[in-house]
Design a protein around this motif. Structure first.
Motif, PDB file in Angstrom:
ATOM      1  N   GLU A 123      61.012   7.431  18.541  1.00 37.64           N
ATOM      2  CA  GLU A 123      59.804   8.227  18.766  1.00 37.64           C
ATOM      3  C   GLU A 123      59.305   8.135  20.210  1.00 37.64           C
ATOM      4  O   GLU A 123      58.775   9.087  20.756  1.00 37.64           O
ATOM      5  CB  GLU A 123      58.704   7.656  17.866  1.00 37.64           C
ATOM      6  N   GLU A 300      46.213  15.528  23.428  1.00 39.93           N
ATOM      7  CA  GLU A 300      47.254  15.914  22.454  1.00 39.93           C
ATOM      8  C   GLU A 300      48.236  14.772  22.198  1.00 39.93           C
ATOM      9  O   GLU A 300      48.764  14.627  21.102  1.00 39.93           O
ATOM     10  CB  GLU A 300      48.058  17.134  22.950  1.00 39.93           C
ATOM     11  N   ASN A 304      48.879  12.987  17.047  1.00 48.84           N
ATOM     12  CA  ASN A 304      49.644  12.667  15.840  1.00 48.84           C
ATOM     13  C   ASN A 304      49.239  11.337  15.248  1.00 48.84           C
ATOM     14  O   ASN A 304      49.117  11.180  14.052  1.00 48.84           O
ATOM     15  CB  ASN A 304      51.138  12.644  16.160  1.00 48.84           C
ATOM     16  N   GLU A 305      49.032  10.398  16.149  1.00 53.31           N
ATOM     17  CA  GLU A 305      48.793   9.060  15.664  1.00 53.31           C
ATOM     18  C   GLU A 305      47.330   8.820  15.272  1.00 53.31           C
ATOM     19  O   GLU A 305      47.050   8.171  14.280  1.00 53.31           O
ATOM     20  CB  GLU A 305      49.198   8.078  16.760  1.00 53.31           C
ATOM     21  N   LYS A 340      49.986  22.201  13.264  1.00 53.51           N
ATOM     22  CA  LYS A 340      49.770  20.762  13.104  1.00 53.51           C
ATOM     23  C   LYS A 340      48.996  20.453  11.825  1.00 53.51           C
ATOM     24  O   LYS A 340      48.898  19.314  11.422  1.00 53.51           O
ATOM     25  CB  LYS A 340      48.974  20.220  14.299  1.00 53.51           C
TER      26      LYS A 340
END
Lengths: 577, 88
Positions: A123, A300, A304-305, A340
């Motif tokens: 990742e 951004e 995600n986290e 998303k």
């Protein structure tokens, strides 16, 4: 292959500077890893070849480490040593030799490429970048075992041409007297590139077949800032480059000498200089390079986290605000698309679809978490909060409502809150044309020149066939910028600008001339932008910019501004891509 | 067997250098060392294994030591992680 004609080749600019010197080719022996099935009687010896090879490579690396004084380079070598020491890697190789009767070279090759493949899927881009270096290390191990490893001799008073460079080789070059480097392979983020850049050795990567196109002692011109190599230069070309070289040296020392001076135009307007930041790690580099605020912190990367994690966001924002204090940081709300949030959500035209503020108003709970985190983090009152992709007045009304409501809730929980300054991105023409109303609701605006250009010219610059139509010097973009700065001046709010236009010298002159108060650009461009601003006469720039808005095409604009640029900072046109 | 959970403090999480520091320390001890995050468990003495973990800032990893000197080993490794690997 060889010709006596002058030949100009373009590669990847790695480390700036101009060198005119003879070249020396360092060819590496091709490392053979052919698979062979061992006879049972050979197995023991093959294993001991491996363990001896490990010890020898370790001692080479250790030796290099003791000769190196730089702390961070020592750490790089530590990583390499511990990979060679890795018990699992060693075990895998030995098992292949013993159980599959594979020869040591091919066993090492399989184990290291396997590890590389695994890490390439990681990742973290930081780990992925290391993957290729791991494979190289495996090749070094093979080379040392079959005695094709030797310490290349970089002691040469000229330019080194080679296929590719490992970390150790880059270090050896740094410690030799080599003046410049050109390679066939490699990218900007490799450690070897970073090392050469740190030590200011002019370097160009990615010149295909360079080791075949030249012979030892041929004269080569290397222009590390433009990524250009000239083989067999004519005398007139050499003369020209001697002048450029001298100019570049003056230019460099000039930029450095102005580094700590304010960005003030010749007639006295001070322009705020800020940096764009993508990942928190860059904050530290910024702190080292001089004390600038952050004009655009893109969130951004942490979306995600941490989109659902107010606490973690709070920690990240507060940490940045604290480090950057007394300067300010502009945090931009998550600028993501609808995909998303909604599985299987896709649009024919995502750039005109659900993105930026549209998403945030659709997913208010995420938006509120981010606002709360930002407000709590504003302990030092140096945070600005910015809304992306605004296209209507109502969006700003709605966003501001949520902003104020969050503050009230927070004050019930946490006591008094320092309200961050509230602003929007100017990226869509409709926001420009209704700015007089929107301006009543905001403390500042920032012109995002990339998107503003895209939405004005209806050009997706990622689309190969039309990207040549993308140009932030288009008079239409300049007119929209002018409306923006005019409204903001009237309403007395700050106008900033980020995006590529704000680090393009032509763009900077126009933005300043049109009345932008703050410029935000990548940290590496700051010294140059600053020097440029210090040479601009605001009145002249205003005149030129006004004229530029009336031109018929970007080409004419570029010509007009180019004349001015040539007058105030001709060096700049010479040295960079 | 000793087992401790620790939170990753440094900004970049476990990348090449922190992995190296854990492996270097683990290799000083006799006992077996395992580091796990979510469902993945790797050998704490293997730097390449440690680099496979996805352990960003704020995430929790579990360190397990098993063997004669497990007490000293776990103490030493936990300290490195808690010190944020000497990074910000």
């Amino acid at each position: 292959m060889r010709s006596s004609q002058e030949l100009k080749l373009k590669g990847i600019p790695i480390s700036p500077g101009i060198i005119i010197a003879p070249v020396k080719i360092i060819k590496k022996k091709k490392i053979e890893c052919k698979e062979r099935i061992l006879k049972p009687s050979e197995i023991e010896e093959e294993v001991s070849k491996f363990t001896q090879g490990v010890e020898r490579l370790k001692s080479v690396l250790n030796e290099l480490k003791t000769e190196t004084s730089e702390e961070n380079l020592k750490r790089l070598l530590d990583v390499q040593i511990s990979i060679i020491n890795d018990p699992e890697m060693q075990n895998d190789v030995i098992l292949l030799i013993k159980n599959k009767r594979r020869n040591v070279e091919s066993a090492i090759n399989s184990v290291f490429s396997n590890r590389k493949e695994l890490l390439m899927k990681h990742e973290s881009s930081y780990i992925r970048e290391r993957a290729r270096e791991i494979e190289r290390l495996g090749m070094d191990l093979v080379a040392i075992i079959n005695n094709s490893y030797y310490k290349e001799d970089f002691k040469f008073d000229g330019i080194i041409a080679t296929e590719s460079l490992s970390i150790e080789e880059a270090l050896r070059i740094v410690r030799s007297n080599a003046k410049g480097v050109v390679t066939e392979k490699g990218g900007r983020t490799e450690h070897s590139a970073i090392i050469l850049r740190n030590f200011k050795i002019p370097t160009v990567f990615g010149i295909e077949k360079i080791t075949k196109l030249v012979e030892d002692d041929d004269i080569v011109i290397l222009d590390g800032g433009k990524g250009v190599i000239i083989i067999n230069p004519l005398e007139s070309t050499q003369d020209r480059y001697f002048l450029i070289k001298r100019g570049y040296e003056r230019y460099e020392s000039g930029l450095a000498s102005e580094k700590d001076l304010p960005a003030v135009t010749l007639d006295g307007k001070e322009i705020g200089i800020f940096a764009n930041i993508d990942i928190p790690k860059e904050v530290e580099e910024l702190m080292e390079s001089g004390k600038y605020g952050i004009g655009l912190f893109r969130t951004e990367m942490i979306f995600n986290e941490y989109a659902q994690n107010e606490e973690e966001q709070y920690r990240i924002y507060r940490d940045i605000a604290q480090k950057i204090y007394p300067n300010s940081v502009t945090i931009r709300a998550f600028d993501v698309g609808g995909d998303k949030f909604y599985n299987d959500y896709s649009e024919d035209n995502p750039f005109l679809g659900l993105r930026g503020i549209r998403v945030l108003l659709d997913e208010q709970q995420i938006f509120e978490k981010q606002i709360r985190a930002v407000m709590r983090a504003n302990v030092y009152s140096n945070i600005r909060f910015m809304i992306p992709m605004v296209s209507t007045y109502e969006e700003v009304v709605e966003a501001k409502k949520i902003f104020i409501r969050s503050k009230k809730f927070l004050e019930k929980e946490h006591g008094e809150i320092n309200q961050p300054r509230f602003g929007i991105m100017i990226e869509v023409p409709s926001a420009v044309f209704t700015l007089e109303h929107i301006a009543e609701l905001v403390d500042f605006v920032s012109i995002g020149t990339n998107d503003l250009t895209q939405y004005t010219l209806a050009v997706d610059r990622k689309s190969i066939r039309v990207s040549k139509l993308f140009n932030h010097l288009h008079p239409a973009v300049l007119k929209l910028t002018k409306i923006t700065t005019d409204v903001c001046r009237e309403k007395n709010i700050v106008v900033a600008s980020c995006g590529e236009m704000a680090s393009d010298p032509y763009g900077v002159i126009l933005l300043i001339g049109l009345g932008v108060d703050e410029i935000s650009c990548p940290p590496s461009r700051i010294p140059e932008v600053k020097s440029l601003i210090r040479r601009i006469n605001l009145q002249e720039a205003e005149q030129i910019s006004l004229e530029a808005t009336e031109k018929e095409s970007p080409r004419e604009v570029k010509k007009l501004v180019g004349e001015y640029l040539r007058k105030i900072m001709p060096e700049l046109l010479e040295f960079y891509e | 067997m000793k087992e401790v959970k620790v939170t990753i403090k440094n900004k970049l999480g476990i990348h090449a250098r922190p992995a190296t520091m854990i492996a270097q320390t683990a290799n000083k001890f006799e006992c077996d060392v395992y580091v796990s995050k979510d469902d993945i468990e790797v050998n704490g003495k293997s730097v390449l294994g440690l680099m496979m973990l996805v352990a960003p800032q704020g995430s929790e990893i579990t360190i397990k030591c098993e063997g004669a000197d497990e007490d000293e080993a776990i103490k030493a490794i936990v300290k490195i992680v808690e010190d944020g690997f000497g990074e910000e």
